[in-house]
Design a protein around this motif. Sequence first.
Motif, mmCIF file in Angstrom:
data_model
loop_
_atom_site.group_PDB
_atom_site.id
_atom_site.type_symbol
_atom_site.label_atom_id
_atom_site.label_comp_id
_atom_site.label_asym_id
_atom_site.label_seq_id
_atom_site.Cartn_x
_atom_site.Cartn_y
_atom_site.Cartn_z
ATOM 1 N N ARG A 134 0.866 -1.178 0.000
ATOM 2 C CA ARG A 134 0.000 0.000 0.000
ATOM 3 C C ARG A 134 0.898 1.221 0.000
ATOM 4 O O ARG A 134 1.954 1.205 0.624
ATOM 5 N N TYR B 28 0.878 5.890 -0.911
ATOM 6 C CA TYR B 28 0.134 7.105 -1.232
ATOM 7 C C TYR B 28 0.858 7.814 -2.365
ATOM 8 O O TYR B 28 2.076 8.016 -2.306
ATOM 9 N N HIS C 109 -4.747 7.116 -2.383
ATOM 10 C CA HIS C 109 -4.390 5.983 -1.534
ATOM 11 C C HIS C 109 -4.414 4.782 -2.476
ATOM 12 O O HIS C 109 -5.406 4.566 -3.175
#
Length: 135
Positions: free
Chosen positions: A34, A36, A43
């Motif tokens: 994950r 940004y 996201h």
Amino acid sequence: MADFTFHHGGVSVPNLDDAIDWYERVLGFTLEKRFYIEAARSHTAMVRKGPLRFEIFEVEGAAPLPEDRRHVPRDVQTHGNKHVAFRVDNLDEFLTEMKQKGADIAFVVRESFGKGCFLRDCAGNLIEFVEESGV
């Protein structure tokens, strides 16, 4: 000619956590990472299944998927990227499994040139699955 290979497909969704769950539960992808993306205010997650990768974006303030993009025959009437397609060994077995998992089966094709189906992910994005014929 430059040599290259496929790296990933990508979709934009309204809720990243819901999409990660859907791609894991329905299609068997696992979360790789994950992150940004500041420039896109996104996201983002990369999910993976073997060598296949899919990038999922939850962009702040993004517009919802237009209704025409949710329906295969209408979607192809607008220029632009359409979908990503994956190969399955047996379409009927795949469809049975997807029905058991509650997947949204948008379109099934059984023609002389081949057969396949389109699913809608949890955000309505179209994903194609094709059983290759011996032709």
